[in-house]
Design an enzyme around this catalytic site. Structure first.
Site, PDB file in Angstrom:
ATOM      1  N   CYS A  55       0.776  -1.216   0.000  1.00  0.00           N
ATOM      2  CA  CYS A  55       0.000   0.000   0.000  1.00  0.00           C
ATOM      3  C   CYS A  55       0.806   1.262   0.000  1.00  0.00           C
ATOM      4  CB  CYS A  55      -0.844   0.022   1.257  1.00  0.00           C
ATOM      5  SG  CYS A  55      -0.538  -1.385   2.281  1.00  0.00           S
ATOM      6  N   ARG A  85      -1.527   4.131  -5.508  1.00  0.00           N
ATOM      7  CA  ARG A  85      -0.835   3.004  -4.888  1.00  0.00           C
ATOM      8  C   ARG A  85      -1.816   1.918  -4.443  1.00  0.00           C
ATOM      9  NH1 ARG A  85       4.492   3.192  -3.049  1.00  0.00           N
ATOM     10  NH2 ARG A  85       5.546   4.987  -3.894  1.00  0.00           N
ATOM     11  N   GLN A1003      23.583 -15.670 -12.621  1.00  0.00           N
ATOM     12  CA  GLN A1003      24.888 -15.096 -12.880  1.00  0.00           C
ATOM     13  C   GLN A1003      25.415 -15.665 -14.178  1.00  0.00           C
ATOM     14  OE1 GLN A1003      27.204 -14.837  -9.358  1.00  0.00           O
ATOM     15  NE2 GLN A1003      29.133 -14.925 -10.435  1.00  0.00           N
ATOM     16  N   CYS A1168      24.270 -27.546 -19.511  1.00  0.00           N
ATOM     17  CA  CYS A1168      24.203 -26.160 -19.979  1.00  0.00           C
ATOM     18  C   CYS A1168      25.150 -25.274 -19.183  1.00  0.00           C
ATOM     19  CB  CYS A1168      22.792 -25.612 -19.838  1.00  0.00           C
ATOM     20  SG  CYS A1168      21.500 -26.745 -20.312  1.00  0.00           S
TER      21      CYS A1168
END
Lengths: 1554, 479
Positions: A55, A85, A1003, A1168
């Site tokens: 909020c 908001r 990363q 991978c």
């Protein structure tokens, strides 16, 4: 013995527990009297408990303490200016809640009471109960009777009732359905003689007693009877209202006598649309923006503390108020309840706040000893209430606010020359002339901002805390009483490892070769968890034919959208593993004895440490050991033993033993181990139920626990410390037989293993946004998949579990089978393979196996539909070995199928298909572009993944193919997210989480960043790129709403998609996302593939998409939001059947990732992360890329074959159009796998619930969201900038701006990029000057050629994604304060900016320049975590910096002006070096930037420095990452070499000619 | 595991063999196991696939944990490698020498590089095991008191017996011939596999409690009924020995023999067992009909006999040199295979149909009349006018097998209610599921060629092992 009997027997054993228990039950049995218009308890996959909120919050206060009308009016004005908001649901007139908390308006009350014929005594001599009553008059009468009676019983005087005048026409439809009858109850002192404080305390007691009585006698739920405030000092007006409705609804608020010296306001954004009136903020003492992540644990701990609580203020009365914490309240309400208790029992409000939201203290060397001692002392008493939080609090005398240790919510404040203080989530909520502002600041992480209205001043964090921390000699208390582990005597005898029996014990505990080599060994060799890739396609634990460890039935929960994960690596300073073992003392008191606990720096104990605990005889401490053993031959013995252990533990604790050690040592052929987790959780909950939990520590000695997930679960379900003895033995053995040549010394084994677990635990805490083990312990941040409710309710109380499954008897059977298997002679000498990570014939079942891969590749390559059908049959027919939940779903086919020709053609269906988000970087150029070409050919969508996309791909090829990915992803790293990238998209996908590792960052190591990838990602080749765990501009739902708005602005044509991962509660999050105006929601299964991920994340986080999708669809339908958004599902989708199931469960679009990769050659190497993919798919190695042999045709074939298969099912089901099929769950039959020894208990019927919408909605997307961008100020700017856009003619624009104007400049930049691409316009072509306080995301994605200047202040995300433009924020001319000491822009500015310039005359909030990759910026001071994850660009700071500067910074350069030489300790030195500015080039660059800064902003600081440049240059420090320095040098070398080569060739030519 | 980049760094190596001219002079094995360093480097080529196609249903029938032992060899943990290998394969020295290695056909590296030398590594492991004395009997700790008869002692019967004995059952292994081993004893030439290796296993099995009874023909010496009465379970693990014949004119001529008449004689002779009327290829024009492994064995044996000229005929056309498109990876590649026997000298003719054997007038074969064929609509048709003749003194028929020999034991069990499948094999399922390997009569189980039909040794071992599990489950029901 029946369950009932067992329960009663337990009670008989536990008479002392009866009180706490019966009162707890009382609350549980409270039921609603009148039916609510929407579900208040779980229906199908919809469960109201997952409701989250966030909020806008703020307050205004007059330091002079004058109560005035102006303060109230301005408070209400603030509320309205924070409206953006909040949120509205399907019903635009019903808000999620708004309210205002004020001082008791005595003048008004006098008048109002008089009107009600009540004579009020003097101010402070009476209290007002503000009550939401039932509408039913007779019921109300009963409430009143109870109220009046108790007031008198408690020696107070009942003065009378006043109906609060309200306008019933104001609230929206939804709010009206639950409209309460609002009254004021006036209560006088009567016979009561105590002080003003005592009177408040008495009112509190009365309120609680009344509350209990009404709930017990009248069975009223909170929605029908609720007391927003009951005080002599404060009053709350709130409701399920929009901001503007608050004064309209409550006539009182408009009354001229309604005055206060302060007003605390709150505007709520709930993910769900069924808020109730009581859930609105402010509560009695606080208003909260954020979320308490550790709520479950906090509640459990509070419950057990209640049993030992005593208060001098209340004496025996305390018992009448219990339980303090009630189930089913929101996190904020619970927080308020506990805070109120702490204050009412004698602590000051700031003191209580410091206990509940402590700063990060243990790793903060800059903190005073006394303050650290205070926190350390209080840590022994209560765990932090952890989560992102900006909490505003008041008791009527003081008003203040604090931020959580991470500083994850914004809170800005100003003080005016008239001594008015305004604090709010953003700047500009009230218009204040710049010249009136004398101070502009913001809250800092862990810091408190306090106003004492009686002292008429702001009290600094240091002053208030210094006073509190000196109240008692906390440091001495800790020193004298706390037991440090290191000080314990060495144990007398140790366990000698039993290598002879080790293999057998490994087998008893189900160890596999994979456990040893794939899971455990890497932990010791690398000191961190092993990395894997390509997701998981193995059988769910409950479906596996093999006995599974109990841990596998649990999935880690993670934060998405409503709260952010923490970056445990780069922001480690907030993380904490220390815990305390031993008895807790009375929470409401403080004595030296409170510190008499054992401090444990790491929860994983070495063998010696465990013995130290076993033999402990220090002070009050004594330990007792209990065996987690059962007889595998005796049926139901596990249950019998568990009951016995729990009862015995409770007795022992009652008798004073305060360390309970549970052990499974001593198992053999006759004795089997009880699963550790079951043992720990059972004992933990038995102790909680008996009110004994805080009197003892629980320590586990286990041969079973071995991987990070195991430890997390054990801690999460109540263990304080764990000794994994068999894991140690196993690792030592591996070392001894030569399996760990990588490890230098055997002595590193424990060290590295514990280090890896510590890191892993941080990762698991942080993915839920939790920072400390103390808060995590017992917090149960898990959900169960495949456990019976009976098991969950009894042993894992409060854990979500949706599909039933395995009973305790079956768990026993699993343990028994494992035990029996361990003694099968034939295989005695070996461990099972495992086969969970890598396929093994005798391991876990996998859907990707040699047959399915081969058939899929062969069929799509040879255009062979027959073989494709063999492939899908091999996947879909799981009768023999089940893997997925959907294998248990079947179709209710139509009696007469329709001819397949009448079904919509495959070419229409394939348009609903997308390929998954895989970045160029994780997969090769070849694989990435093949997917794009294929999806563009068929009109589906491919996805960039998180890695940008090179602009050359946006141009269509001569043959009509296009390499452009229709979906552009916006992930936390924001790599290559430029204006041009964003406008070249049909869909912009905000990745909140990914299936393989939800809640985690990633990363890309420097060695993988080659030239092309570096270019596409706007970074330097060779420099590591970090994707943070959170989006630093999304810490809560209203932030997401802002990002959606930002993206919609820059590219209004693109659908904005939000990618979520399936977990319990995802549906509620999705509802919030729909309310935040996303166009598209993707629900990803937990099993999705990825380039690299810690293996425990691949296995143990998230749930199958079947669950998440069903929940999402159902919750959207209930909320009337389903037709506003597209819903897509993905995660190991492989066949037409998968698509049909997904459609029937509620998806209209479908994603595939692994399967298309397989058609392109992927063979599931799961390498991978090693860059060694031998088929050129997931590698950047040029040699290996040559081996790529996929073609777009293969992907096209796959998509069409899937669509064909879908058509076949549609014909049989009787659907002509796919859209007709969406959400038609009645076409699904659930089958129970009756032949499966343990899965037969699964019950998927909840997935098929057809929800009754409260608001009407279609079952798929039919309506557009209202993005409200037509009102944007940019529309005007674009109009004014037409000459520049069309003809590149320079234009000058001047406009005012307010905080309601958000994302200024983005839409304009989209127009620039659309016309001029990456190049943009010449610098300064469009010059815009604005005045005022700008809303969030000012100058977001600003394109080159646009110069945006603001005179005033800007809020969060200023300059986000800057794409070549120039951005200036300067102080208005008349400002009186000095720039470097005051805030001018908010948090997370220049996030993900790629190029351009920025000048800010003043300080920034937290995380300035985060992930900047190219912008040159000058600022006069920053908050904490400045230039975090920066990969390029330059940042000059002409002032102070906050803590953790340059964390994760892998590129770029920061220059800090540091004349006092104090800043070095603020820098995180992990990746960077600090140098003097010596190189001429650097000095020139610096001089240039500061000169520009002075020119653009008129900065006095810049002028001062420039005037004395020769000397001042020495005061600058250069901060540069080592890797970046090397990369720069390498680039220079290369350039030099190229130059030389050219020269040489010239020479050669010359020579020839000569 | 292994070395992640090994496959990029090292080329494939194969085992070294003696020169053809040398090796045809004797019947000894001529292929030499890897040196330790070679084996390690070859192990390093393994990529430890997420899905090891070599190990799954496209690869090794006996489910060898190939990536695991490759890694163990690479790291020099040979004893552990042996333990690992033995945990799935009772007789790796059999398969390490004789298996056509479907694992290598399925090896992922084989998609675009020469596959990992799995078979050579397997052999290296077991050879090292024996060299170091690591192969020891594993007698059971407890006896169950159950008695099992295993009939037929080829690799399936041997594997079943060994497994059952280790599980604690009392096993009697029956063999009709004078020594155990079945086809690998008498069918496979010694130069490919020396027979003392079977005796070595027999010793181990005896030490583990298997009672071996050779020269006992069930159905003749002991009736099926008696077997059923005496034992708690019976495993039928005989061969599929009925050879496919070539019923064309001249079949009756002298000098036309089944390969399985020719090859066993030779092995018996080598083993010092007396053979009546041995068939000799010395100085002869030999024609081998059938292009498979048995045909190849006939070629090798004939060369060692000193044949003048050897021709091998195959009905099918010559396969491509590389993997045929019809057998894509990871399936067993159809391609031209040149066996060591071919290297030793033989003429290979493809797409040939034999029309008749021609008489030399004395009842001996003197030549074959053949014709070239081509494939039309899925059928072979003769190409008119392409007839030709091949000189032949000895013709060996190596055209495969039709299933178990029916008379004797099978007949008796059939009478007891046992069913055969359509191909004439004993009807039972293969695998690990409940009911697998059970024939249609109680307590009788089937494994190996007798159930599957003629197949690979590795399949036989797999069958024997799984059948043992099924028998064990049956015997231990309710225990």
């Amino acid at each position: 013995m029946s369950k009932k009997e067992r329960k009663s027997q337990q009670n008989a054993v536990n008479p002392a527990a009866t009180l706490a228990k019966s009162s707890a039950e009382m609350v549980h049995t409270t039921t609603t009297r009148t039916a609510m218009p929407w579900p208040t308890s779980p229906v199908g996959m919809y469960d109201p408990q997952f409701e989250k909120d966030s909020c806008g919050v703020g307050f205004i206060a007059d330091l002079k303490g004058n109560k005035s009308r102006e303060i109230v009016e301005k408070g209400l004005q603030m509320l309205m200016n924070l409206e953006h908001r909040g949120a509205v649901g399907a019903d635009p007139e019903t808000g999620d809640g708004a309210g205002i908390l004020m001082q008791m308006p005595h003048d008004f009350m006098k008048v109002a009471a008089a009107e009600a014929k009540i004579a009020l005594p003097n101010a402070g001599e009476y209290g007002v109960a503000f009550i939401f009553m039932p509408q039913d008059a007779s019921l109300r009468k009963q409430v009143e009777n109870i109220f009046e009676k108790i007031v008198v019983d408690e020696d107070l005087e009942f003065l009378g009732w006043r109906k609060v005048p309200v306008d019933d026409n104001v609230p929206g439809y939804g709010a009206k359905l639950t409209l309460p009858y609002v009254v004021h109850g006036f209560v006088g002192r009567g016979k009561f003689k105590g002080s003003a404080e005592d009177f408040e305390r008495r009112l509190y007691l009365v309120r609680r007693v009344i509350d209990h009585r009404i709930r017990a006698e009248l069975k009223l739920a909170r929605a029908q009877y609720y007391v927003p405030s009951f005080s002599s000092r404060t009053i709350v007006y709130k409701g399920m209202l929009l901001a503007a409705q608050v004064p309209a609804f409550f006539k009182d608020l408009r009354h001229k006598e309604m005055k206060s010296a302060m007003a605390l306001i709150h505007m709520r954004f709930s993910t769900n649309t069924f808020p109730t009136w009581d859930l609105a903020h402010p509560f009695r003492m606080i208003a909260h923006n954020g979320e308490i992540n550790t709520l479950r644990g906090n509640i459990n701990w509070m419950k057990t503390r209640e049993a030992v609580m005593e208060s001098p203020h209340y004496g025996p009365d305390l018992k009448r108020m219990l339980p303090i914490v009630m189930e089913g309240q929101s996190d904020s309400a619970t927080f308020d309840t506990v805070l109120e208790l702490l204050v009412m029992s004698g602590r000051s409000l700031p003191h209580a706040i410091m206990m509940m939201i402590p700063e990060a203290w243990s790793k903060n060397d800059l903190m005073s000893e006394e303050r650290r001692a205070f926190y350390e002392y209080h840590a022994t008493m209560m765990e932090p209430w952890d989560g992102p939080a900006a909490v505003s609090f008041t008791d009527g005398n003081v008003i203040g606010a604090t931020l959580d240790r991470n500083g994850l919510r914004p809170a800005r404040y100003i003080k005016t020359k008239d001594d008015i203080v305004i604090m709010a989530s953003e700047m500009g909520v009230l218009e204040v002339p710049p010249e009136d502002i004398v101070l502009s600041g913001k809250l800092e992480p862990g810091r408190m901002f306090l106003i004492d209205l009686s002292e008429h001043r702001i009290i600094s964090d240091d002053e208030i805390k210094d006073k509190i921390v000196k109240q008692q000699p906390y440091g001495k208390w800790v020193k004298d009483n706390m037991i440090k582990f290191a000080d314990l005597p060495q144990p007398k005898d140790g366990h000698s490892p039993e290598h002879k029996t080790m293999l057998q014990r490994q087998r008893i505990f189900g160890y596999t070769k994979e456990d040893l080599l794939t899971v455990m060994k890497p932990m010791v060799v690398t000191g961190q968890e092993a990395i894997g890739s390509m997701g998981t396609d193995a059988a769910l634990a409950v479906l596996s034919e093999k006995p599974q460890l109990l841990y596998r039935y649990f999935k880690q929960l993670f934060a998405q959208v409503t709260n952010p994960p923490v970056d445990a690596i780069r922001e480690e300073l907030v993380m904490e593993l220390t815990t305390y073992i031993g008895p807790e003392q009375n929470l409401l008191d403080e004595t030296p004895q409170h510190a008499h606990r054992i401090e444990l720096p790491h929860p994983i104990l070495e063998n010696n440490q465990l013995l130290q605990l076993k033999e402990i005889a220090e002070g009050e401490f004594s330990a007792k050991v209990f065996n987690l053993h059962f007889n595998p031959v005796k049926k139901n013995d596990m249950r019998t033993q568990m009951d016995k252990i729990c009862a015995a533990v409770c007795d022992t604790v009652r008798a004073g033993t305060n360390i309970i050690i549970l052990t499974d040592r001593g198992v053999n052929k006759e004795i089997a181990p009880i699963p550790s987790l079951l043992g720990v959780a059972a004992v933990h909950h038995a102790l909680i139920k008996s009110g004994l939990r805080t009197r003892t520590g629980i320590v586990l000695e286990s041969g079973e626990a071995r991987e990070v997930h195991h430890f997390a679960l054990l801690l999460g379900y109540g263990a304080n410390a764990i000794n994994p003895y068999l894991a140690y033995e196993t690792l030592h053995d591996l070392y001894k037989i030569g399996f760990m040549p990588e490890l230098k010394e055997e002595a590193y084994i424990e060290k590295n293993y514990r280090k890896a677990i510590g890191k892993g635990l941080y990762k698991i805490f942080s993915k839920m946004g939790i920072s400390t083990l103390q808060s995590y312990c017992g917090a149960q941040i898990f959900e169960a998949v495949g456990l019976d409710s009976e098991v969950v309710e009894h042993y894992f109380t409060g854990t979500p579990s949706r599909v039933e499954g395995v009973s305790l008897e079956m768990l026993e059977e699993e343990a028994r089978r494992r035990h029996e298997e361990a003694f099968a002679e034939l295989r005695e000498g070996i461990l099972a393979s495992g086969g969970l990570y890598h396929y093994r014939v005798d391991g876990e079942a996998h859907l990707w196996n040699p047959t399915t891969i081969a058939k899929l590749q062969i069929s799509t390559r040879n255009s062979d539909y027959k073989t494709f059908k063999e492939y899908t049959a091999a996947i879909d027919n799981q009768n023999k070995r089940r893997v997925t939940l959907r294998s248990l779903l079947d179709f209710d086919y139509a009696a007469t199928p329709i001819p397949i020709e009448e079904v919509e053609p495959a070419k229409e269906i394939v348009k609903r298909f997308a390929t998954g988000a895989m970045s160029f970087g994780s997969i090769s150029w070849e694989a990435h572009t093949n997917l794009a070409i294929a999806m563009n050919r068929i009109g589906g969508k491919s996805n960039t993944g998180e890695g940008g996309e090179s602009a050359e791909r946006f141009v269509t090829l001569p043959n009509g193919d296009s390499l452009r990915s229709a979906i552009k992803q916006v992930a936390s790293g924001r790599f290559g997210v430029t204006a041009n990238y964003l406008i070249n998209a049909d869909e912009l996908q905000i990745k909140m989480a990914q299936g393989a590792k939800p809640g985690e960052g990633g990363q890309l190591p420097g060695f993988k960043v080659d030239k092309i990838i570096g270019k596409v990602r706007h970074s330097t080749p060779g420099v590591t790129l970090i994707s943070p765990p959170p989006h630093h501009d999304i810490y809560s739902i209203e932030d997401l709403k802002q990002l959606i708005f930002d993206l919609k602005n820059i590219n209004p044509r693109a659908r904005i998609s939000v990618k979520l991962v399936s977990e319990s509660g995802v549906g509620t999050v999705a509802a919030g996302v729909a309310k935040a105006h996303a166009d598209h929601i993707l629900i990803s299964g937990h099993d999705g593939g990825t380039g690299a991920s810690p293996i425990s994340s691949i296995q143990y986080a998230g749930t199958p998409w079947e669950l998440g999708l069903a929940e999402t669809h159902q919750v959207l339908v209930v909320n009337g939001l389903r037709d506003r958004v597209y819903v897509q599902a993905d995660g190991q989708m492989k066949t037409g059947r998968d698509v049909v199931i997904a459609a029937l469960l509620g998806a209209e679009e479908f994603g595939f990732a692994t399967a298309p990769l397989v058609t392109l050659g992927c063979i599931m190497m799961r390498k991978c992360h090693l860059n060694t993919c031998p088929v050129g798919v997931a590698t950047q190695d040029p040699e290996l890329r040559k081996k790529f042999n996929g073609k777009p045709e293969h992907v096209v074939n796959f998509m069409f074959y899937i669509a064909e298969e879908v058509r076949e099912y549609m014909a049989k089901l009787g659907f002509r159009k796919l859209s007709d099929m969406i959400g038609r769950t009645e076409k699904i039959i659930t089958t129970r796998p009756k032949d499966h020894w343990k899965a037969r208990g699964l019950d998927l019927s909840k997935l098929l619930t057809m929800q009754k919408p409260v608001y009407k909605t279609d079952l798929y997307r039919t309506k557009a969201q209202n993005h409200e961008i037509d009102k944007q100020i940019d529309n005007r700017i674009i109009e004014m900038a037409k000459p520049a856009l069309d003809k590149q003619e320079p234009v000058q624009i001047q406009l005012p701006v307010t905080n309601v104007d958000r994302t200024v400049g983005a839409m304009l930049s989209g127009e620039v990029a659309k016309r001029y691409g990456d190049e943009g316009l010449p610098h300064d072509t469009i010059q815009i000057s604005m005045k005022g306080n700008a809303g969030q995301s000012f100058g977001c994605f600003l394109a080159k050629g646009v110069t945006l200047k603001l005179s005033g202040q800007a809020n969060d995300y200023c300059g986000k994604g800057l794409s070549g433009g120039k951005l200036v924020v300067r102080m208005p001319e008349k400002t009186t304060y000095t720039a470097p000491e005051n805030i001018i822009i908010g948090n997370t500015c220049l996030y993900g900016a790629t190029s351009g310039e920025a000048y800010f005359q003043g300080r920034a909030g937290e995380r300035f320049g985060v992930r900047n990759s190219g912008v040159h910026a000058v600022i006069e001071g920053t908050g904490d975590h400045g230039v975090e994850y920066m990969t390029g660009g330059r940042v000059v700071v002409l002032g102070t910096i906050g803590r953790n500067f340059a964390a994760g910074m892998s590129g770029g350069i920061a220059y800090i002006w540091d004349p006092k030489k104090v800043h070095e300790k603020f820098v995180n030195m992990e990746l960077v070096d600090i140098e003097d500015v010596t190189a001429e080039r650097d000095a020139d660059e610096l001089l240039h930037m500061i000169t520009r800064h002075k020119e653009y902003t008129g900065s006095a600081r810049a002028a001062e420095i420039l005037a004395d440049w020769k000397n001042q240059i020495k005061n600058f420090k250069k901060i540069i990452p080592g890797e970046y320095k090397k990369a720069l040098a390498a680039l220079e070398d290369e350039a030099q070499k190229e130059l030389e080569m050219v020269d040489e060739s010239k020479l050669k030519v010359g020579a020839k000619n000569g | 595991m292994g070395k992640p980049t090994g496959f990029k760094e090292y080329p494939r190596a194969t085992q070294k063999s003696d020169a053809a001219a040398e090796r045809v002079k004797h019947y000894k094995e001529f292929e030499h196991t890897f040196e330790t360093e070679t084996a390690k480097v070859q192990g390093a080529r393994c990529m430890d696939c997420g899905i090891p196609f070599c190990h799954g249903d496209t690869g090794c029938p006996v489910d060898n944990y190939i990536p695991e032992f490759n890694d163990l060899v690479f790291r020099g943990h040979l004893e552990e490698a042996l333990e690992n290998l033995h945990s799935t394969n009772n007789f790796p020295e059999f398969t390490g020498r004789l298996c056509p290695a479907p694992c290598e056909g399925a090896c992922t590296l084989g998609i675009n590089e020469p596959p990992v030398a799995i078979k050579g590594i397997e052999r290296f492991i077991i050879d090292s095991g024996y060299k170091n004395g690591w192969v020891k009997p594993q007698p059971p700790k407890h006896k169950t008191g159950k008695r099992v008869a295993v009939v037929g002692s080829g690799p399936a019967g041997m594997a079943a017996s060994q497994q059952l004995a280790r599980m604690g059952h009392s096993v009697t292994l029956f063999e009709k011939n004078e020594k155990i081993g079945g086809l690998i004893r008498f069918g496979i030439p010694d130069f490919k596999f020396e027979k003392w290796q079977i005796d070595r296993r027999a010793e181990q099995m005896t030490a583990e409690g298997v009672e071996i009874k050779t020269g006992v023909n069930i159905g003749k010496d002991i009736s099926a009924d008696e077997l059923l009465k005496t034992y708690d379970a019976v495993v039928l693990s005989g061969g599929a020995e009925a050879p496919r014949d070539l019923p064309i004119p001249g079949r009756e001529l002298k000098g036309v023999h089944f390969a399985m008449e020719f090859l066993p004689q030779n092995n018996r002779k080598n083993a010092g067992i007396e053979v009546k009327d041995p068939i000799s290829a010395a100085g002869k024009h030999v024609v081998v009909i059938g292009g498979g492994d048995t045909g190849s064995d006939c070629v090798g044996t004939s060369n060692r006999h000193g044949a003048k000229h050897i021709t091998q005929l195959e009905l099918f056309p010559m396969p491509p040199l590389e993997r045929a498109a019809s057998t894509p990876w990871p399936y067993w590649p159809m391609k031209l295979r040149t066996s060591s026997s071919h290297e030793e000298g033989a003429e290979r003719l493809w797409s040939i149909n034999t029309l008749r054997f021609n008489d030399d007038g004395k009842g001996n074969v003197k030549s074959l009349s053949c014709i070239r064929v081509e494939m039309k609509d899925g059928k072979f048709v003769d190409i008119p006018g392409s007839e030709f003749e091949i000189q032949a003194d000895l013709v060996l028929l190596a055209m495969g097998f039709l299933g178990p020999v029916k008379n004797g034991m099978i007949e008796q069990f059939e009478k007891a209610g046992m069913q055969l499948d359509q191909r004439g094999n004993v009807k039972a399922d293969f695998g690990d599921h409940a009911g697998a390997h059970r024939t249609s009569i109680d307590k009788v189980f089937a494994a190996g060629d007798m159930r599957r039909g003629q197949s690979l040794i590795v399949w036989a071992i797999a069958e024997g092992r799984k059948c043992a599990n099924a028998v064990n489950a049956y015997l231990m029901q309710g225990k």
